[in-house]
Design an enzyme around this catalytic site. Structure first.
Site, PDB file in Angstrom:
ATOM      1  N   ASN A 208       0.848  -1.199   0.000  1.00  0.00           N
ATOM      2  CA  ASN A 208       0.000   0.000   0.000  1.00  0.00           C
ATOM      3  C   ASN A 208       0.880   1.245   0.000  1.00  0.00           C
ATOM      4  O   ASN A 208       2.112   1.134  -0.031  1.00  0.00           O
ATOM      5  CB  ASN A 208      -0.962  -0.027   1.196  1.00  0.00           C
ATOM      6  CG  ASN A 208      -0.212  -0.110   2.501  1.00  0.00           C
ATOM      7  OD1 ASN A 208       0.580   0.765   2.823  1.00  0.00           O
ATOM      8  ND2 ASN A 208      -0.420  -1.193   3.248  1.00  0.00           N
ATOM      9  N   LYS A 287      10.167 -16.729 -10.144  1.00  0.00           N
ATOM     10  CA  LYS A 287       9.472 -15.644 -10.852  1.00  0.00           C
ATOM     11  C   LYS A 287       8.438 -16.211 -11.829  1.00  0.00           C
ATOM     12  O   LYS A 287       8.759 -17.099 -12.635  1.00  0.00           O
ATOM     13  CB  LYS A 287      10.506 -14.790 -11.616  1.00  0.00           C
ATOM     14  CG  LYS A 287       9.907 -13.577 -12.259  1.00  0.00           C
ATOM     15  CD  LYS A 287      10.940 -12.772 -13.039  1.00  0.00           C
ATOM     16  CE  LYS A 287      10.239 -11.732 -13.872  1.00  0.00           C
ATOM     17  NZ  LYS A 287      11.071 -11.166 -14.884  1.00  0.00           N
ATOM     18  N   PHE A 320      -4.378   3.303  14.806  1.00  0.00           N
ATOM     19  CA  PHE A 320      -4.810   4.293  13.822  1.00  0.00           C
ATOM     20  C   PHE A 320      -5.983   3.707  13.055  1.00  0.00           C
ATOM     21  O   PHE A 320      -6.086   2.484  12.925  1.00  0.00           O
ATOM     22  CB  PHE A 320      -3.682   4.607  12.832  1.00  0.00           C
ATOM     23  CG  PHE A 320      -2.742   5.671  13.301  1.00  0.00           C
ATOM     24  CD1 PHE A 320      -1.831   5.427  14.316  1.00  0.00           C
ATOM     25  CD2 PHE A 320      -2.756   6.945  12.720  1.00  0.00           C
ATOM     26  CE1 PHE A 320      -0.957   6.411  14.752  1.00  0.00           C
ATOM     27  CE2 PHE A 320      -1.885   7.937  13.148  1.00  0.00           C
ATOM     28  CZ  PHE A 320      -0.987   7.666  14.163  1.00  0.00           C
ATOM     29  N   LYS A 338     -10.732  -3.854  18.905  1.00  0.00           N
ATOM     30  CA  LYS A 338      -9.322  -4.182  19.130  1.00  0.00           C
ATOM     31  C   LYS A 338      -8.893  -3.895  20.577  1.00  0.00           C
ATOM     32  O   LYS A 338      -7.717  -4.015  20.908  1.00  0.00           O
ATOM     33  CB  LYS A 338      -8.450  -3.407  18.138  1.00  0.00           C
ATOM     34  CG  LYS A 338      -8.711  -3.803  16.671  1.00  0.00           C
ATOM     35  CD  LYS A 338      -7.999  -2.848  15.697  1.00  0.00           C
ATOM     36  CE  LYS A 338      -8.479  -3.039  14.264  1.00  0.00           C
ATOM     37  NZ  LYS A 338      -7.525  -3.744  13.413  1.00  0.00           N
TER      38      LYS A 338
HETATM   39  O1  PMT Z   1       2.963   6.105   6.524  1.00  0.00           O
HETATM   40  P1  PMT Z   1       2.359   7.413   6.056  1.00  0.00           P
HETATM   41  O2  PMT Z   1       2.525   7.640   4.586  1.00  0.00           O
HETATM   42  O3  PMT Z   1       2.838   8.593   6.880  1.00  0.00           O
HETATM   43  O4  PMT Z   1       0.775   7.333   6.273  1.00  0.00           O
HETATM   44  C1  PMT Z   1       0.235   7.281   7.561  1.00  0.00           C
HETATM   45  C2  PMT Z   1      -0.922   6.287   7.665  1.00  0.00           C
HETATM   46  C3  PMT Z   1      -2.082   6.732   6.799  1.00  0.00           C
HETATM   47  C4  PMT Z   1      -0.440   4.892   7.237  1.00  0.00           C
HETATM   48  C5  PMT Z   1      -1.310   6.258   9.187  1.00  0.00           C
HETATM   49  O5  PMT Z   1      -1.732   7.515   9.579  1.00  0.00           O
HETATM   50  C6  PMT Z   1      -2.426   5.252   9.435  1.00  0.00           C
HETATM   51  O6  PMT Z   1      -3.610   5.554   9.341  1.00  0.00           O
HETATM   52  N1  PMT Z   1      -2.060   3.988   9.789  1.00  0.00           N
HETATM   53  C7  PMT Z   1      -2.997   2.859   9.909  1.00  0.00           C
HETATM   54  C8  PMT Z   1      -3.274   2.276   8.558  1.00  0.00           C
HETATM   55  C9  PMT Z   1      -4.219   1.061   8.660  1.00  0.00           C
HETATM   56  O7  PMT Z   1      -3.779  -0.039   8.458  1.00  0.00           O
HETATM   57  O8  PMT Z   1      -5.425   1.384   9.073  1.00  0.00           O
HETATM   58  P2  PMT Z   1      -6.645   0.323   9.282  1.00  0.00           P
HETATM   59  O9  PMT Z   1      -7.820   1.164   9.587  1.00  0.00           O
HETATM   60  O10 PMT Z   1      -6.697  -0.614   8.106  1.00  0.00           O
HETATM   61  O11 PMT Z   1      -6.195  -0.514  10.553  1.00  0.00           O
HETATM   62  C10 PMT Z   1      -6.561  -0.134  11.879  1.00  0.00           C
HETATM   63  C11 PMT Z   1      -5.414  -0.409  12.837  1.00  0.00           C
HETATM   64  O12 PMT Z   1      -5.160  -1.825  12.859  1.00  0.00           O
HETATM   65  C12 PMT Z   1      -4.102   0.249  12.465  1.00  0.00           C
HETATM   66  O13 PMT Z   1      -3.490   0.757  13.626  1.00  0.00           O
HETATM   67  C13 PMT Z   1      -3.274  -0.883  11.850  1.00  0.00           C
HETATM   68  O14 PMT Z   1      -1.883  -0.689  12.124  1.00  0.00           O
HETATM   69  C14 PMT Z   1      -3.821  -2.107  12.586  1.00  0.00           C
HETATM   70  N2  PMT Z   1      -3.784  -3.360  11.800  1.00  0.00           N
HETATM   71  C15 PMT Z   1      -4.235  -3.414  10.517  1.00  0.00           C
HETATM   72  C16 PMT Z   1      -4.205  -4.621   9.825  1.00  0.00           C
HETATM   73  C17 PMT Z   1      -3.721  -5.771  10.493  1.00  0.00           C
HETATM   74  N3  PMT Z   1      -3.654  -6.946   9.863  1.00  0.00           N
HETATM   75  N4  PMT Z   1      -3.328  -5.704  11.768  1.00  0.00           N
HETATM   76  C18 PMT Z   1      -3.361  -4.519  12.438  1.00  0.00           C
HETATM   77  O15 PMT Z   1      -2.994  -4.449  13.613  1.00  0.00           O
END
Ligand code: PMT
Length: 391
Positions: A208, A287, A320, A338
């Site tokens: 991403n 590949k 986040f 979570k």
């Molecule tokens: O890196 P930058 O370019 O500065 O951009 C910042 C950002 C947009 C990446 C950052 O601000 C942000 O929003 N990070 C979280 C991105 C994300 O995965 O969001 P989500 O809503 O899909 O996930 C929610 C939370 O679960 C997040 O804290 C994520 O880290 C966590 N997660 C997600 C997927 C997963 N399999 N396990 C997780 O723990």
């Protein structure tokens, strides 16, 4: 942190003096006030007028020069600053300070000041290794002065070795950290940053747009505020942050493992990373030929935050939420699902927010309150997020 700070910059006659003009330019952009004292040798290398123009302030060079005001110059300069930085600091000025010699304006001012003295030294590696220099540096360290580590590379004497003055950005980073109040001293914080990549074959992957800027800003600010930081980073183009242990990972599974290895000793986990939600089940070791268009079979990655949220005990967990619609509703759902203490909700569809920009627009959400923040730099947002750990 450097905005409005008064820096007394002592410039001595080392060839690294050319970097100091760039340093002054960067300090001025950060709105620091820079007063300059140059030694006689320094003025022979670059004329004071150049420094005066860059710093937009008078350059002081002489102990006995007549002054328009009635202050004793070396005493007023010594007292009015927040910190003294000497860049470049030659072996000669280090020896003078170590031995209390005061024979020009800079050395006299250094003897008169009670403000912190930070030296960005630079010299030939034999001079640096000389027992006299080593002893002088030891004396100054014991007296509570600070040295910004020299780098290794080509020196002015055509010799490869240690002794290069730290780069202007590293000096700024050092000063920024030095001047920040250490209110998170002793806290162990795990911070995740950047994307994960989930391989399809050895040369292709799913990922991403995360640049890591948000997570790296939190890590740097946490370091500045005195925390012990472990940064777990997916692949990014960002430079390593000095003084921070960084664990580099590629996949969401590796991210999970790296957190798990360090979770027990942590007081807090902040997940700014964007782990991929899926990985490729039928990943190929060789590949894939372009004639063999593959059918990708995706499986869900572990929800890392949910796992650690459920075993957090007294640790604080901040997640986040990257959303394009129903920002607060979706973020609140993630907060509860979570088991987080806080969630930082960012609407990644807004210009100036989310992926790959230097700013963000976020709301801090907990069970009991919501704070909507205006657009701000990711570094300023990091400061706000870290304030949550004080309570
Ligand atoms: O890196 P930058 O370019 O500065 O951009 C910042 C950002 C947009 C990446 C950052 O601000 C942000 O929003 N990070 C979280 C991105 C994300 O995965 O969001 P989500 O809503 O899909 O996930 C929610 C939370 O679960 C997040 O804290 C994520 O880290 C966590 N997660 C997600 C997927 C997963 N399999 N396990 C997780 O723990």
């Amino acid at each position: 942190m450097l905005k409005g700070k008064k820096i007394l910059l002592g410039v001595t006659g080392g060839i690294a003096i050319y970097k100091v003009l760039d340093l002054i330019s960067k300090l001025k952009k950060l709105e620091a006030q820079v007063d300059i004292i140059m030694t006689e040798s320094a003025t022979k290398m670059i004329a004071p007028i150049t420094f005066q123009t860059m710093a937009r302030s008078k350059v002081h060079t002489k102990l006995f020069e007549s002054s328009d005001n009635y202050n004793v110059e070396h005493i007023s300069l010594a007292q009015s600053c927040d910190i003294v930085l000497i860049a470049p600091a030659t072996a000669n000025i280090i020896a003078k300070i170590a031995n209390g010699i005061a024979d020009d304006l800079l050395s006299t001012t250094l003897l008169a000041t009670k403000k912190p003295i930070i030296l960005a030294h630079a010299m030939n590696s034999n001079m640096l290794d000389n027992p006299a220099t080593k002893r002088n540096i030891d004396i100054l360290l014991q007296r509570g002065h600070y040295f910004i580590e020299t780098g290794t590379g080509f020196l002015a004497c055509n010799h490869y070795g240690n002794g290069r003055m730290a780069e202007p950005n590293d000096i700024i980073d050092y000063l920024d950290c030095f001047l920040t109040k250490k209110d998170l001293d002793g806290k162990n914080i795990i911070i995740t940053a950047g994307p994960t990549i989930e391989r399809i074959d050895p040369v292709r992957y799913i990922s991403n747009d995360s640049s890591g800027k948000m997570g790296y800003s939190i890590a740097k600010m946490a370091r500045n505020r005195g925390a012990n930081v472990i940064l777990i980073s997916g692949p990014t183009y960002l430079s390593q942050i000095n003084g921070i242990e960084t664990i580099h990972i590629e996949t969401a599974d590796e991210l999970f493992e790296a957190i798990d290895d360090n979770f027990e000793d942590a007081d807090c986990l902040i997940m700014a990373a964007a782990p991929a939600d899926f990985k490729v089940k039928n990943r190929k070791d060789k590949k894939i030929k372009k004639t063999e268009i593959p059918e990708l079979e995706l499986v869900e990655n572990k929800d890392i935050l949910s796992y650690f949220g459920n075993i957090k005990g007294s640790k604080k967990i901040i997640g986040f939420a990257a959303e394009t619609d129903n920002l607060k509703k979706n973020a609140k759902e993630k907060l509860h699902k979570k088991n987080l203490d806080y969630i930082i909700a960012n609407d990644i569809s807004k210009p100036g927010a989310g992926f790959n920009v230097d700013t963000n627009i976020a709301s801090i959400i907990s069970d009991s309150y919501t704070e909507d923040l205006p657009i701000m730099s990711k570094f300023d947002l990091a400061d706000k997020i870290l304030d949550l750990l004080k309570y």
